[in-house]
Design a protein around this motif. Structure first.
Motif, PDB file in Angstrom:
ATOM      1  N   ASP A  19      70.977 -41.435  27.916  1.00 36.18           N
ATOM      2  CA  ASP A  19      70.543 -42.189  26.740  1.00 36.18           C
ATOM      3  C   ASP A  19      71.558 -42.070  25.612  1.00 36.18           C
ATOM      4  O   ASP A  19      71.877 -43.054  24.946  1.00 36.18           O
ATOM      5  CB  ASP A  19      69.182 -41.705  26.241  1.00 36.18           C
ATOM      6  N   ALA A  20      72.045 -40.875  25.388  1.00 35.00           N
ATOM      7  CA  ALA A  20      73.032 -40.655  24.327  1.00 35.00           C
ATOM      8  C   ALA A  20      74.295 -41.470  24.598  1.00 35.00           C
ATOM      9  O   ALA A  20      74.819 -42.127  23.696  1.00 35.00           O
ATOM     10  CB  ALA A  20      73.357 -39.168  24.198  1.00 35.00           C
ATOM     11  N   ALA A  21      74.760 -41.457  25.830  1.00 37.34           N
ATOM     12  CA  ALA A  21      75.973 -42.196  26.169  1.00 37.34           C
ATOM     13  C   ALA A  21      75.779 -43.700  25.981  1.00 37.34           C
ATOM     14  O   ALA A  21      76.687 -44.397  25.535  1.00 37.34           O
ATOM     15  CB  ALA A  21      76.387 -41.898  27.608  1.00 37.34           C
ATOM     16  N   ARG A  22      74.602 -44.193  26.296  1.00 37.57           N
ATOM     17  CA  ARG A  22      74.345 -45.633  26.203  1.00 37.57           C
ATOM     18  C   ARG A  22      74.092 -46.103  24.769  1.00 37.57           C
ATOM     19  O   ARG A  22      74.618 -47.132  24.344  1.00 37.57           O
ATOM     20  CB  ARG A  22      73.149 -45.995  27.072  1.00 37.57           C
ATOM     21  N   PHE A  23      73.272 -45.358  24.028  1.00 40.23           N
ATOM     22  CA  PHE A  23      72.801 -45.843  22.734  1.00 40.23           C
ATOM     23  C   PHE A  23      73.493 -45.236  21.515  1.00 40.23           C
ATOM     24  O   PHE A  23      73.517 -45.848  20.462  1.00 40.23           O
ATOM     25  CB  PHE A  23      71.294 -45.622  22.601  1.00 40.23           C
ATOM     26  N   LEU A  24      74.009 -44.043  21.645  1.00 36.56           N
ATOM     27  CA  LEU A  24      74.609 -43.387  20.480  1.00 36.56           C
ATOM     28  C   LEU A  24      76.088 -43.747  20.367  1.00 36.56           C
ATOM     29  O   LEU A  24      76.972 -42.908  20.423  1.00 36.56           O
ATOM     30  CB  LEU A  24      74.389 -41.876  20.537  1.00 36.56           C
ATOM     31  N   THR A  25      76.310 -45.027  20.192  1.00 34.31           N
ATOM     32  CA  THR A  25      77.666 -45.554  20.027  1.00 34.31           C
ATOM     33  C   THR A  25      78.115 -45.352  18.580  1.00 34.31           C
ATOM     34  O   THR A  25      77.298 -45.070  17.695  1.00 34.31           O
ATOM     35  CB  THR A  25      77.695 -47.049  20.382  1.00 34.31           C
ATOM     36  N   GLU A  26      79.381 -45.543  18.364  1.00 40.69           N
ATOM     37  CA  GLU A  26      79.941 -45.331  17.025  1.00 40.69           C
ATOM     38  C   GLU A  26      79.223 -46.128  15.939  1.00 40.69           C
ATOM     39  O   GLU A  26      78.895 -45.567  14.894  1.00 40.69           O
ATOM     40  CB  GLU A  26      81.451 -45.626  17.056  1.00 40.69           C
ATOM     41  N   ALA A  28      76.161 -46.969  15.728  1.00 38.64           N
ATOM     42  CA  ALA A  28      74.849 -46.368  15.485  1.00 38.64           C
ATOM     43  C   ALA A  28      74.970 -44.991  14.836  1.00 38.64           C
ATOM     44  O   ALA A  28      74.250 -44.681  13.883  1.00 38.64           O
ATOM     45  CB  ALA A  28      74.060 -46.262  16.783  1.00 38.64           C
ATOM     46  N   THR A  29      75.868 -44.174  15.338  1.00 41.05           N
ATOM     47  CA  THR A  29      75.941 -42.793  14.845  1.00 41.05           C
ATOM     48  C   THR A  29      76.552 -42.682  13.455  1.00 41.05           C
ATOM     49  O   THR A  29      76.231 -41.750  12.722  1.00 41.05           O
ATOM     50  CB  THR A  29      76.733 -41.889  15.818  1.00 41.05           C
ATOM     51  N   LEU A  52      68.790 -50.686  11.861  1.00 41.19           N
ATOM     52  CA  LEU A  52      68.858 -50.832  13.322  1.00 41.19           C
ATOM     53  C   LEU A  52      68.804 -49.472  14.015  1.00 41.19           C
ATOM     54  O   LEU A  52      68.117 -49.315  15.028  1.00 41.19           O
ATOM     55  CB  LEU A  52      70.136 -51.571  13.727  1.00 41.19           C
ATOM     56  N   GLY A  53      69.534 -48.508  13.503  1.00 40.73           N
ATOM     57  CA  GLY A  53      69.535 -47.178  14.114  1.00 40.73           C
ATOM     58  C   GLY A  53      68.166 -46.530  14.086  1.00 40.73           C
ATOM     59  O   GLY A  53      67.701 -45.969  15.085  1.00 40.73           O
ATOM     60  N   VAL A  54      67.489 -46.597  12.942  1.00 39.33           N
ATOM     61  CA  VAL A  54      66.146 -46.017  12.819  1.00 39.33           C
ATOM     62  C   VAL A  54      65.173 -46.768  13.727  1.00 39.33           C
ATOM     63  O   VAL A  54      64.370 -46.149  14.442  1.00 39.33           O
ATOM     64  CB  VAL A  54      65.666 -46.032  11.350  1.00 39.33           C
ATOM     65  N   ALA A  55      65.243 -48.091  13.727  1.00 41.15           N
ATOM     66  CA  ALA A  55      64.359 -48.894  14.578  1.00 41.15           C
ATOM     67  C   ALA A  55      64.590 -48.597  16.055  1.00 41.15           C
ATOM     68  O   ALA A  55      63.639 -48.487  16.841  1.00 41.15           O
ATOM     69  CB  ALA A  55      64.561 -50.383  14.284  1.00 41.15           C
ATOM     70  N   MET A  56      65.857 -48.434  16.451  1.00 36.96           N
ATOM     71  CA  MET A  56      66.161 -48.083  17.844  1.00 36.96           C
ATOM     72  C   MET A  56      65.539 -46.740  18.200  1.00 36.96           C
ATOM     73  O   MET A  56      64.943 -46.596  19.276  1.00 36.96           O
ATOM     74  CB  MET A  56      67.678 -48.002  18.067  1.00 36.96           C
ATOM     75  N   ALA A  57      65.672 -45.766  17.327  1.00 35.02           N
ATOM     76  CA  ALA A  57      65.106 -44.443  17.595  1.00 35.02           C
ATOM     77  C   ALA A  57      63.592 -44.532  17.763  1.00 35.02           C
ATOM     78  O   ALA A  57      63.026 -43.932  18.688  1.00 35.02           O
ATOM     79  CB  ALA A  57      65.475 -43.472  16.474  1.00 35.02           C
ATOM     80  N   LEU A  58      62.937 -45.280  16.901  1.00 37.96           N
ATOM     81  CA  LEU A  58      61.481 -45.412  16.993  1.00 37.96           C
ATOM     82  C   LEU A  58      61.059 -46.125  18.274  1.00 37.96           C
ATOM     83  O   LEU A  58      60.081 -45.728  18.922  1.00 37.96           O
ATOM     84  CB  LEU A  58      60.947 -46.143  15.761  1.00 37.96           C
ATOM     85  N   MET A  59      61.780 -47.161  18.672  1.00 38.65           N
ATOM     86  CA  MET A  59      61.454 -47.861  19.921  1.00 38.65           C
ATOM     87  C   MET A  59      61.696 -46.971  21.134  1.00 38.65           C
ATOM     88  O   MET A  59      60.941 -47.010  22.096  1.00 38.65           O
ATOM     89  CB  MET A  59      62.260 -49.152  20.057  1.00 38.65           C
TER      90      MET A  59
END
Length: 159
Positions: A19-26, A28-29, A52-59
């Protein structure tokens, strides 16, 4: 403290290496730090990236909590929007898949934790200032730390 809270929320939500590799891109981070350093002319776009980052985390939390496919689809749209280069591009990406957001609430059974995540998601989408976003991040961080992702069914018997 806010950039730190944002980072903690992302890492609580995207806790597996895949998940980190897929979603925690530059994009977002670094969203919150970029927002804090943004010139006035770029502030709206940088704020949208934080949203977007907060919404992604919540989803992601909602998807993991209830193995909910609609949440995963919305997460994918939000992730795609992190690659946008302007607020208009973000809006266009979200608008193209607006039906996914509508379906998120259709025929959705959620428990108390899931309902809390959905309410935080709505507050995140409605936040129009840094203090409101910081409140949503702080509450999301608190909720994320308390969620029970265990696969047992003991909560299903509580009606």
């Amino acid at each position: 403290m806010s950039a730190l809270s944002y980072d903690q929320l992302l890492h609580l939500a995207f806790r597996t290496p895949d998940d980190a590799a897929r979603f925690l891109t530059e994009p977002a981070t670094t969203a919150y730090a970029d927002f804090e350093r943004a010139p006035q002319t770029d502030l709206a776009f940088r704020f949208e990236r934080v949203r977007l980052g907060v919404a992604m985390a919540l989803m992601k939390l909602l998807a993991d909590l209830g193995d909910h496919e609609e949440s995963r689809r919305v997460l994918d749209v939000l992730h795609k929007a992190t690659r946008a280069r302007s607020v208009a591009d973000i809006d266009a990406t979200i608008t193209r898949d607006a039906k996914l957001f509508e379906r998120l609430y259709t025929n959705l059974y959620v428990n108390e934790e899931g309902e809390l995540l959905l309410n935080l998601f709505e507050r995140t989408l409605d936040a129009d200032s840094q203090p409101l976003m910081d409140e949503a991040i702080a509450e999301a961080l608190e909720v994320a730390g308390e969620l029970d992702f265990s696969p047992d069914d003991e909560h299903d018997d509580e009606d």
